[in-house]
Design a protein around this motif. Sequence first.
Motif, short mmCIF file in Angstrom:
data_model
loop_
_atom_site.label_atom_id
_atom_site.label_comp_id
_atom_site.label_asym_id
_atom_site.label_seq_id
_atom_site.Cartn_x
_atom_site.Cartn_y
_atom_site.Cartn_z
N GLU A 46 0.91 -1.05 0.02
CA GLU A 46 -0.10 0.17 -0.19
C GLU A 46 0.90 1.32 0.01
OE1 GLU A 46 -2.66 -0.37 3.36
OE2 GLU A 46 -3.96 -1.81 2.34
N LEU A 47 1.92 1.35 1.00
CA LEU A 47 2.87 2.49 0.95
C LEU A 47 3.53 2.69 -0.51
CD1 LEU A 47 4.28 4.59 2.48
CD2 LEU A 47 6.00 3.05 3.05
N PHE A 48 3.83 1.54 -1.08
CA PHE A 48 4.58 1.54 -2.63
C PHE A 48 3.41 2.12 -3.46
CE2 PHE A 48 5.00 -0.20 -6.68
CZ PHE A 48 6.40 0.42 -6.97
N GLN A 49 2.32 1.71 -3.47
CA GLN A 49 1.26 2.20 -4.37
C GLN A 49 0.85 3.88 -4.07
OE1 GLN A 49 -1.89 -0.69 -3.19
NE2 GLN A 49 -1.72 -1.74 -5.32
N GLU A 50 0.89 4.01 -2.94
CA GLU A 50 0.70 5.62 -2.51
C GLU A 50 1.97 6.39 -3.20
OE1 GLU A 50 0.39 8.33 1.38
OE2 GLU A 50 -0.43 6.34 1.42
N GLU A 51 3.01 5.94 -2.97
CA GLU A 51 4.25 6.33 -3.72
C GLU A 51 3.97 6.64 -4.99
OE1 GLU A 51 7.44 4.37 -1.96
OE2 GLU A 51 7.49 5.22 0.00
N VAL A 52 3.66 5.65 -5.71
CA VAL A 52 3.53 5.62 -7.16
C VAL A 52 2.63 6.79 -7.66
CG1 VAL A 52 2.82 4.40 -9.13
CG2 VAL A 52 4.54 3.37 -7.55
N VAL A 93 11.88 11.06 5.56
CA VAL A 93 12.04 9.94 6.38
C VAL A 93 10.90 10.07 7.51
CG1 VAL A 93 13.33 8.97 8.44
CG2 VAL A 93 14.25 9.59 5.99
N ALA A 94 10.75 11.37 8.00
CA ALA A 94 9.79 11.58 8.88
C ALA A 94 8.28 11.46 8.41
CB ALA A 94 9.82 13.08 9.57
N ASP A 95 8.17 11.71 7.54
CA ASP A 95 6.70 11.64 6.62
C ASP A 95 6.57 10.12 6.48
OD1 ASP A 95 4.45 12.44 5.46
OD2 ASP A 95 5.34 11.76 3.46
N LEU A 96 7.38 9.42 6.11
CA LEU A 96 7.28 7.88 5.79
C LEU A 96 7.08 7.26 7.08
CD1 LEU A 96 10.03 7.05 3.04
CD2 LEU A 96 7.33 7.13 2.82
N SER A 97 7.84 7.80 8.12
CA SER A 97 7.80 6.85 9.46
C SER A 97 6.44 7.06 10.07
CB SER A 97 8.87 7.60 10.25
OG SER A 97 9.02 6.86 11.76
N GLN A 98 5.75 8.23 9.83
CA GLN A 98 4.47 8.64 10.36
C GLN A 98 3.45 7.71 9.61
OE1 GLN A 98 3.91 12.86 9.92
NE2 GLN A 98 4.90 13.33 12.03
N ARG A 99 3.66 7.55 8.45
CA ARG A 99 2.58 6.87 7.50
C ARG A 99 2.81 5.30 7.96
NH1 ARG A 99 3.68 8.48 1.42
NH2 ARG A 99 3.71 10.73 1.84
#
Length: 104
Positions: A46-52, A93-99
Motif C-alpha cells: 500500500e505504501l508503494f502504491q501511494e508513492e507511485v 523520512v519523518a513523513d514515511l515514518s508517520q505513515r
Amino acid sequence: MGSPDALIRAAVHRISARVGHGLADTAAELAVFAKDAPERFRQEWELFQEEVREEAERLERGDSSPVASDADSIQGPTTESPQQVIDRLRASVADLSQRIEARS
C-alpha cells in the motif's frame, strides 16, 4: 553430590532442556513472523502504491523536484545546498515514518 554418572546424566538433561527451550522459542518467533508477514507485505504494498500515485501526480503537475531515490540523490546534479538536501531527506523520512506508524 551424586555419583559422576548421575552428574553426567543431569548435565545432559539440563543441556537438552535448554536447547529444546531455545528451539521452542525460535519456532514461536518464526510462527509470529509468518503470521505477521502478510500484514507487513500488505502495508509495504500500500505504501508503494501511494508513492507511485504521488509520483504520477507530481509528473502530471510538471513539478521539477522529483522524489529522489537513493541513487538519484547521490548521482544527480542539483542546485540544492547540502543542508537543503539533508533537510528534505529528514522531512521525507519523518513523513514515511508517520505513515508506517499510522498503519500499524
